[in-house]
Design an enzyme around this catalytic site. Structure first.
Site, PDB file in Angstrom:
ATOM      1  NE  ARG A 137      38.303  35.136  39.163  1.00 40.46           N
ATOM      2  CZ  ARG A 137      39.304  34.688  39.923  1.00 40.46           C
ATOM      3  NH1 ARG A 137      39.161  33.565  40.639  1.00 40.46           N
ATOM      4  NH2 ARG A 137      40.437  35.347  39.979  1.00 40.46           N
ATOM      5  NE  ARG A 193      49.191  34.407  39.536  1.00 41.24           N
ATOM      6  CZ  ARG A 193      48.212  33.897  40.249  1.00 41.24           C
ATOM      7  NH1 ARG A 193      48.393  32.807  40.963  1.00 41.24           N
ATOM      8  NH2 ARG A 193      47.024  34.461  40.256  1.00 41.24           N
ATOM      9  CE  LYS A 217      40.953  40.344  39.731  1.00 42.23           C
ATOM     10  NZ  LYS A 217      41.813  39.224  39.264  1.00 42.23           N
ATOM     11  CB  THR A 277      39.855  37.165  47.532  1.00 40.80           C
ATOM     12  OG1 THR A 277      39.906  37.379  46.116  1.00 40.80           O
ATOM     13  CG2 THR A 277      41.157  36.538  47.979  1.00 40.80           C
TER      14      THR A 277
HETATM   15  N1  LIG Z   1      42.523  27.036  35.312  1.00 41.98           N
HETATM   16  C1  LIG Z   1      43.198  26.566  36.361  1.00 41.98           C
HETATM   17  N2  LIG Z   1      44.093  25.592  36.200  1.00 41.98           N
HETATM   18  C2  LIG Z   1      44.775  25.102  37.236  1.00 41.98           C
HETATM   19  N3  LIG Z   1      44.635  25.531  38.513  1.00 41.98           N
HETATM   20  C3  LIG Z   1      43.746  26.515  38.727  1.00 41.98           C
HETATM   21  C4  LIG Z   1      42.988  27.081  37.657  1.00 41.98           C
HETATM   22  N4  LIG Z   1      42.198  28.046  38.173  1.00 41.98           N
HETATM   23  C5  LIG Z   1      42.463  28.081  39.486  1.00 41.98           C
HETATM   24  N5  LIG Z   1      43.379  27.147  39.825  1.00 41.98           N
HETATM   25  C6  LIG Z   1      43.916  26.847  41.145  1.00 41.98           C
HETATM   26  O1  LIG Z   1      43.004  27.328  42.125  1.00 41.98           O
HETATM   27  C7  LIG Z   1      43.653  28.298  42.950  1.00 41.98           C
HETATM   28  C8  LIG Z   1      42.672  29.340  43.374  1.00 41.98           C
HETATM   29  O2  LIG Z   1      42.094  30.011  42.284  1.00 41.98           O
HETATM   30  P1  LIG Z   1      42.214  31.589  42.164  1.00 41.98           P
HETATM   31  O3  LIG Z   1      41.862  32.238  43.434  1.00 41.98           O
HETATM   32  O4  LIG Z   1      41.439  31.990  40.968  1.00 41.98           O
HETATM   33  O5  LIG Z   1      43.740  31.741  41.862  1.00 41.98           O
HETATM   34  P2  LIG Z   1      44.874  32.737  42.301  1.00 41.98           P
HETATM   35  O6  LIG Z   1      44.682  33.120  43.712  1.00 41.98           O
HETATM   36  O7  LIG Z   1      46.077  31.913  42.071  1.00 41.98           O
HETATM   37  O8  LIG Z   1      44.737  33.894  41.372  1.00 41.98           O
HETATM   38  C9  LIG Z   1      44.822  28.780  42.135  1.00 41.98           C
HETATM   39  O9  LIG Z   1      45.848  29.312  42.911  1.00 41.98           O
HETATM   40  C10 LIG Z   1      45.242  27.537  41.392  1.00 41.98           C
HETATM   41  O10 LIG Z   1      46.041  26.731  42.224  1.00 41.98           O
HETATM   42  C1  LIG Z   2      40.478  38.103  42.975  1.00 39.94           C
HETATM   43  C2  LIG Z   2      41.763  38.358  43.067  1.00 39.94           C
HETATM   44  O1  LIG Z   2      42.562  38.207  41.985  1.00 39.94           O
HETATM   45  P1  LIG Z   2      43.311  36.872  41.505  1.00 39.94           P
HETATM   46  O2  LIG Z   2      42.631  35.693  42.122  1.00 39.94           O
HETATM   47  O3  LIG Z   2      43.226  36.885  40.017  1.00 39.94           O
HETATM   48  O4  LIG Z   2      44.676  37.077  41.960  1.00 39.94           O
HETATM   49  C3  LIG Z   2      42.375  38.902  44.292  1.00 39.94           C
HETATM   50  O5  LIG Z   2      43.541  39.283  44.276  1.00 39.94           O
HETATM   51  O6  LIG Z   2      41.662  38.974  45.319  1.00 39.94           O
END
Ligand SMILES: Nc1ncnc2c1ncn2[C@@H]1O[C@H](COP(=O)(O)OP(=O)(O)O)[C@@H](O)[C@H]1O
Ligand SMILES: C=C(OP(=O)(O)O)C(=O)O
Length: 562
Positions: free
Chosen positions: A132, A173, A318, A376
């Protein structure tokens, strides 16, 4: 006698000619109800004896109880992966075997800890099925690098990792911080949409969305990362939203902001999302996870766009807003699948409703035969610790038992301290459920027997059982007619006295199945339980050749009393 093609009329003897093909197929692992296909008592090793047959076996049993995704292309991918692996795998045998017996899939978010080619290869070997890309983070250049690395790993053979582009969506954000900010209860904190961010005062951060100041009102609760910290809005002053900390914590860069109970008034697909989608189309990603879908028209818009562009990727909605929950059937019907995005969802609706919504999404999608990803916090503690909490393990098991097609790792693999361990835990836990299901494979046969007995208005459902398990399974399906359990010893007969609907008797099991069945019919006649011309449904799983699991055959027959 009404015989079932392909099911061996065997009770204690060799398979007859009519069923030889099915028996042969079961040895080769596919198709028949042989225990080699879905082992009754199997551990992992007996389920998948060799790598070559592992691939074929996995193909044979990969379809989950409710058909999920073949029509949308996922199932084809699975089969292709299995076929590819059967031909040439560059992965270690045990890596293939470890991922081979799990039926639910694993989506891993790729982040700074896992973006290089060898990390992706390691994730693939440890069970990642889909990578992903979260467009809330990283540049197109960075994501293009990850896509290239995934393709390199796919090209090495043995795996078939899909690519999922997750749009940022109309999420709000906080901005980038030079260093994390510790905030305590009672602390005044300012959220700003000012253009000039130089020299921001302490306890101030910017917010990614200008209309934030219009959407929030005094008295609203502002949640950071779904409630890890929270703030009460005390006033709105031009570009600044002034708040007071209710629950303290550490604020890091680009955190989720939700106003409890409210959705941002942005369109579901923002300008940035369209740019990211264009990028995804150029790169040929396989899935789009559309964030903050509010209405089925959001999905239809993206799908129409993809159709115009001749793109065949799948659109997963989503479900993460109160609006989406209100239109679940319509949104799921318009989509190719869904993600239960529990992070934002739990900030928009009462957190205690999240499991209920998850359950409903998985249920509806199974009816629609479309895949669902449960996402999540699945192993959130493993972002920092090497072992999961028991509650996290239970969460994964529950999602798999519900019938979710996939479970997802986010920060655990993106930027956690133990990405491979977290994946290993998810793999093992999801696989344990598959193994348990496989162990209960005869449940399906028991249900089929029960349904047949009811539909045919059978006089009795006869089950031959050596240790009582089969009788227990048949009993649990609650058929309408009596269950006659026939076993070889009196102690077992007594133990079956507790089983719902079961009348147990002892008979001698002969090496010749016809002799055993004839003895059973004599007993039924003698006891007045059935008469000439009555219909019987008979099920058994007898060892043939006196051998191990490989020589066991499950049968389901419909017979008339002689
Ligand atoms: N492409 C990316 N570059 C930098 N950091 C990332 C990236 N993808 C994910 N992360 C880090 O991993 C964390 C968890 O990923 P994810 O659950 O997808 O993000 P979020 O909850 O911020 O949407 C993010 O909050 C970010 O700190
Ligand atoms: C999967 C989720 O979306 P994102 O990590 O892109 O915020 C979430 O909110 O649970």
């Amino acid at each position: 006698m009404v015989a079932f093609a392909g099911l061996a009329p065997v009770l204690g003897g060799r398979p007859r000619a009519a069923t030889a093909a099915a028996a042969a197929a079961s040895k080769g692992s596919a198709g028949a109800w042989g225990v080699t296909a879905r082992p009754a008592s199997a551990g992992r090793a007996t389920a998948i004896p060799t790598r070559r047959s592992a691939a074929a076996h996995w193909t044979a049993v990969a379809t989950p109880p409710a058909p999920s995704s073949t029509s949308t292309g996922n199932g084809v991918g699975v089969a292709a992966a299995a076929a590819a692996a059967a031909q040439a795998s560059t992965l270690e045998d045990d890596a293939w075997l470890r991922t081979g017996s799990r039926q639910s899939k694993i989506v891993c978010t790729i982040g700074p800890k896992t973006s290089d080619v060898e990390s992706i290869a390691a994730l693939a070997a440890a069970g990642m099925n889909v990578a992903r890309l979260n467009m809330s983070h990283g540049t197109h250049e960075w994501h293009a690098g990850v896509i290239a690395n995934v393709r390199t790993v796919n090209a090495r053979g043995g795996v078939n990792i899909g690519l999922l582009l997750d749009t940022k969506g109309p999420e709000v954000r906080s901005g980038d911080l030079k260093a994390p900010i510790e905030v305590e209860r009672g602390q005044a904190f300012t959220w700003t949409v000012r253009r000039d961010l130089t020299d921001l005062p302490p306890f101030t951060t910017d917010v990614s969305y200008d209309d934030f100041v219009k959407d929030v009102h005094v008295g609203d609760t502002l949640l950071v990362d779904g409630g890890m910290c929270s703030f009460l809005v005390t006033s709105v002053d031009g570009p600044d939203v002034l708040t007071e900390c209710i629950d303290g914590g550490t604020l890091t860069s680009r955190r989720h902001l939700n106003v409890r109970g409210k959705s941002a008034s942005l369109p579901a697909i923002t300008d940035k999302d369209w740019e990211d989608i264009r990028f995804g189309m150029e790169q040929g990603v396989d899935f789009y996870a559309l964030s903050f879908v509010k209405h089925e028209n959001d999905v239809a818009e993206l799908k129409a766009h993809m159709l115009d562009a001749g793109v065949q990727a799948l659109v997963l909605s989503k479900i993460e807003s109160a609006d989406a929950v209100g239109r679940l059937p319509q949104i799921l019907a318009a989509s190719d699948g869904a993600m239960v995005a529990r992070g934002d969802l739990g900030a928009e609706i009462p957190v205690e409703d999240v499991p209920l919504v998850q359950d409903e999404i998985v249920r509806l999608n199974r009816l629609l035969r479309k895949p669902t990803i449960v996402a999540t916090h699945m192993l959130e503690s493993m972002i920092s610790y090497p072992t999961p909490t028991r509650a996290e393990v239970t969460d994964i098991t529950e999602a798999v038992k519900q019938g979710a097609d996939a479970t997802m790792l986010s920060g655990e693999t993106a930027n956690g301290a133990y990405p491979l361990r977290a994946l290993g835990v998810m793999n093992t836990v999801a696989e344990a459920d598959a193994v348990r299901d496989a162990g209960d494979g005869r449940v399906d046969l028991a249900f089929a027997a029960s349904t047949l007995a009811t539909r045919l208005d059978a006089t009795a459902l006869v089950v031959f059982t050596r240790v009582g398990n089969y009788a227990r399974l048949v009993s649990s399906t609650r058929p309408r007619c009596p269950i006659i359990a026939l076993c070889p010893d009196a102690a077992l007969m007594r133990r079956m006295s507790l089983l719902w609907g079961v009348s147990a008797f002892v008979i001698d099991f002969s090496d010749d199945p016809e002799v055993t069945i004839s003895r059973a019919m004599d007993l039924l006649r003698r006891r007045g339980l059935a008469a000439s011309k009555d219909t019987l449904v008979i099920c058994s799983d007898m060892l043939v050749d006196g051998g191990g699991d490989a020589d066991a055959v499950n049968t389901l027959q419909v017979r008339r009393m002689q």
